[in-house]
Design a protein around this motif. Structure first.
Motif, PDB file in Angstrom:
ATOM      1  N   TYR A  75       6.191 -26.847  -7.376  1.00 24.54           N
ATOM      2  CA  TYR A  75       6.238 -25.539  -6.733  1.00 24.54           C
ATOM      3  C   TYR A  75       5.439 -24.509  -7.522  1.00 24.54           C
ATOM      4  CZ  TYR A  75       7.457 -21.433  -4.211  1.00 24.54           C
ATOM      5  OH  TYR A  75       7.353 -20.282  -3.480  1.00 24.54           O
ATOM      6  N   GLN A  76       5.467 -24.579  -8.833  1.00 25.23           N
ATOM      7  CA  GLN A  76       4.685 -23.624  -9.619  1.00 25.23           C
ATOM      8  C   GLN A  76       3.187 -23.788  -9.361  1.00 25.23           C
ATOM      9  OE1 GLN A  76       5.786 -20.876 -11.469  1.00 25.23           O
ATOM     10  NE2 GLN A  76       7.524 -21.451 -10.160  1.00 25.23           N
ATOM     11  N   ASP A  77       2.737 -25.025  -9.122  1.00 26.02           N
ATOM     12  CA  ASP A  77       1.339 -25.229  -8.702  1.00 26.02           C
ATOM     13  C   ASP A  77       1.097 -24.558  -7.349  1.00 26.02           C
ATOM     14  OD1 ASP A  77       0.853 -26.701 -10.996  1.00 26.02           O
ATOM     15  OD2 ASP A  77       1.009 -28.653  -9.987  1.00 26.02           O
ATOM     16  N   ALA A  78       2.078 -24.665  -6.450  1.00 24.32           N
ATOM     17  CA  ALA A  78       1.957 -24.057  -5.123  1.00 24.32           C
ATOM     18  C   ALA A  78       1.963 -22.529  -5.201  1.00 24.32           C
ATOM     19  CB  ALA A  78       3.088 -24.542  -4.212  1.00 24.32           C
ATOM     20  N   VAL A  79       2.744 -21.970  -6.127  1.00 24.47           N
ATOM     21  CA  VAL A  79       2.818 -20.515  -6.274  1.00 24.47           C
ATOM     22  C   VAL A  79       1.435 -19.925  -6.544  1.00 24.47           C
ATOM     23  CG1 VAL A  79       3.660 -18.653  -7.780  1.00 24.47           C
ATOM     24  CG2 VAL A  79       5.239 -20.379  -6.930  1.00 24.47           C
ATOM     25  N   ALA A  80       0.641 -20.604  -7.362  1.00 24.71           N
ATOM     26  CA  ALA A  80      -0.713 -20.116  -7.647  1.00 24.71           C
ATOM     27  C   ALA A  80      -1.536 -20.030  -6.366  1.00 24.71           C
ATOM     28  CB  ALA A  80      -1.391 -21.020  -8.669  1.00 24.71           C
ATOM     29  N   VAL A  81      -1.370 -20.997  -5.475  1.00 23.52           N
ATOM     30  CA  VAL A  81      -2.078 -20.992  -4.192  1.00 23.52           C
ATOM     31  C   VAL A  81      -1.532 -19.879  -3.301  1.00 23.52           C
ATOM     32  CG1 VAL A  81      -2.613 -22.346  -2.128  1.00 23.52           C
ATOM     33  CG2 VAL A  81      -2.620 -23.455  -4.384  1.00 23.52           C
ATOM     34  N   ARG A  82      -0.208 -19.685  -3.309  1.00 29.18           N
ATOM     35  CA  ARG A  82       0.377 -18.591  -2.529  1.00 29.18           C
ATOM     36  C   ARG A  82      -0.176 -17.248  -2.989  1.00 29.18           C
ATOM     37  NH1 ARG A  82       6.163 -17.824  -3.746  1.00 29.18           N
ATOM     38  NH2 ARG A  82       5.434 -16.103  -4.986  1.00 29.18           N
ATOM     39  N   HIS A  83      -0.237 -17.044  -4.283  1.00 27.47           N
ATOM     40  CA  HIS A  83      -0.752 -15.774  -4.799  1.00 27.47           C
ATOM     41  C   HIS A  83      -2.212 -15.559  -4.423  1.00 27.47           C
ATOM     42  CE1 HIS A  83       2.564 -15.457  -8.100  1.00 27.47           C
ATOM     43  NE2 HIS A  83       3.002 -15.177  -6.896  1.00 27.47           N
ATOM     44  N   ALA A  84      -2.982 -16.627  -4.345  1.00 25.06           N
ATOM     45  CA  ALA A  84      -4.400 -16.523  -3.985  1.00 25.06           C
ATOM     46  C   ALA A  84      -4.598 -16.299  -2.487  1.00 25.06           C
ATOM     47  CB  ALA A  84      -5.144 -17.787  -4.419  1.00 25.06           C
ATOM     48  N   SER A  85      -3.582 -16.649  -1.678  1.00 23.04           N
ATOM     49  CA  SER A  85      -3.748 -16.606  -0.221  1.00 23.04           C
ATOM     50  C   SER A  85      -2.938 -15.512   0.464  1.00 23.04           C
ATOM     51  CB  SER A  85      -3.339 -17.953   0.382  1.00 23.04           C
ATOM     52  OG  SER A  85      -1.972 -18.206   0.160  1.00 23.04           O
ATOM     53  N   SER A  86      -2.099 -14.803  -0.304  1.00 20.38           N
ATOM     54  CA  SER A  86      -1.194 -13.846   0.317  1.00 20.38           C
ATOM     55  C   SER A  86      -0.713 -12.820  -0.695  1.00 20.38           C
ATOM     56  CB  SER A  86       0.004 -14.585   0.914  1.00 20.38           C
ATOM     57  OG  SER A  86       0.734 -15.238  -0.115  1.00 20.38           O
ATOM     58  N   THR A  87      -0.047 -11.806  -0.166  1.00 24.00           N
ATOM     59  CA  THR A  87       0.651 -10.829  -1.004  1.00 24.00           C
ATOM     60  C   THR A  87       2.143 -11.064  -0.836  1.00 24.00           C
ATOM     61  OG1 THR A  87      -1.097  -9.182  -0.744  1.00 24.00           O
ATOM     62  CG2 THR A  87       1.079  -8.374  -1.390  1.00 24.00           C
ATOM     63  N   THR A  88       2.822 -11.287  -1.948  1.00 26.98           N
ATOM     64  CA  THR A  88       4.275 -11.475  -1.914  1.00 26.98           C
ATOM     65  C   THR A  88       4.924 -10.145  -2.262  1.00 26.98           C
ATOM     66  OG1 THR A  88       4.056 -13.782  -2.570  1.00 26.98           O
ATOM     67  CG2 THR A  88       6.222 -12.761  -2.871  1.00 26.98           C
ATOM     68  N   HIS A  89       5.668  -9.591  -1.331  1.00 25.94           N
ATOM     69  CA  HIS A  89       6.364  -8.328  -1.576  1.00 25.94           C
ATOM     70  C   HIS A  89       7.640  -8.556  -2.366  1.00 25.94           C
ATOM     71  CE1 HIS A  89       3.560  -6.110   0.924  1.00 25.94           C
ATOM     72  NE2 HIS A  89       3.581  -7.177   1.712  1.00 25.94           N
ATOM     73  N   PHE A  90       8.330  -9.650  -2.078  1.00 25.74           N
ATOM     74  CA  PHE A  90       9.463 -10.058  -2.905  1.00 25.74           C
ATOM     75  C   PHE A  90       9.802 -11.508  -2.609  1.00 25.74           C
ATOM     76  CE2 PHE A  90      11.654  -8.155   0.796  1.00 25.74           C
ATOM     77  CZ  PHE A  90      12.468  -9.194   1.185  1.00 25.74           C
ATOM     78  N   SER A  91      10.400 -12.139  -3.607  1.00 25.90           N
ATOM     79  CA  SER A  91      10.955 -13.478  -3.494  1.00 25.90           C
ATOM     80  C   SER A  91      12.223 -13.436  -4.326  1.00 25.90           C
ATOM     81  CB  SER A  91       9.961 -14.507  -4.037  1.00 25.90           C
ATOM     82  OG  SER A  91      10.492 -15.808  -3.951  1.00 25.90           O
ATOM     83  N   LEU A  92      13.375 -13.623  -3.672  1.00 20.10           N
ATOM     84  CA  LEU A  92      14.636 -13.463  -4.394  1.00 20.10           C
ATOM     85  C   LEU A  92      15.595 -14.593  -4.080  1.00 20.10           C
ATOM     86  CD1 LEU A  92      16.911 -12.162  -2.206  1.00 20.10           C
ATOM     87  CD2 LEU A  92      15.367 -10.239  -2.462  1.00 20.10           C
TER      88      LEU A  92
END
Length: 117
Positions: A75-92
């Motif tokens: 998932y941490q590998d995926a998080v890098a892709v999420r950050h590159a493809s989107s803006t995360t306003h929150f994850s809780l």
């Protein structure tokens, strides 16, 4: 208690974000997590201000399982892709159980009724 991850995301690069989703699904499958997931790109707002267009809800068997998923290598590998493809306003993360309100019950209709002797 179940663990719920809730996120608010604006997708900016759909193709790259789809790669992120594939990575998340692979992590869940390969690491044996049991997850119920719901996402909506057009949520209906009753009140307040919607921080993003996409809302995600993931239910895990426990808070520990949710944390194990979130901090997993996959998932941490995926998080890098999420950050590159989107803006995360929150994850809780929320710890709790869903509750049924309003008189509905899974119990049989006459369960608990006393029988006439």
């Amino acid at each position: 208690m179940s663990g719920f991850i809730i996120a608010s995301i604006d997708v900016e690069d759909r193709e790259l974000f789809d790669r992120y989703v594939d990575m998340v699904e692979n992590t869940i499958r390969n690491d044996g997590f049991k997850v119920d997931a719901l996402f909506d790109d057009h949520p209906y707002l009753f009140d307040g201000k919607l921080p993003s267009k996409r809302i995600v809800l993931m239910k895990f068997e426990s808070v520990d399982q949710a944390k194990k998923f979130y901090y997993s290598e996959g998932y941490q590998d995926a998080v890098a892709v999420r950050h590159a493809s989107s803006t995360t306003h929150f994850s809780l993360l929320i710890d709790g159980e869903l509750q049924r309100w309003g008189g509905q019950s899974d119990a049989p209709e006459n369960a608990g009724a006393s029988k006439a002797a």
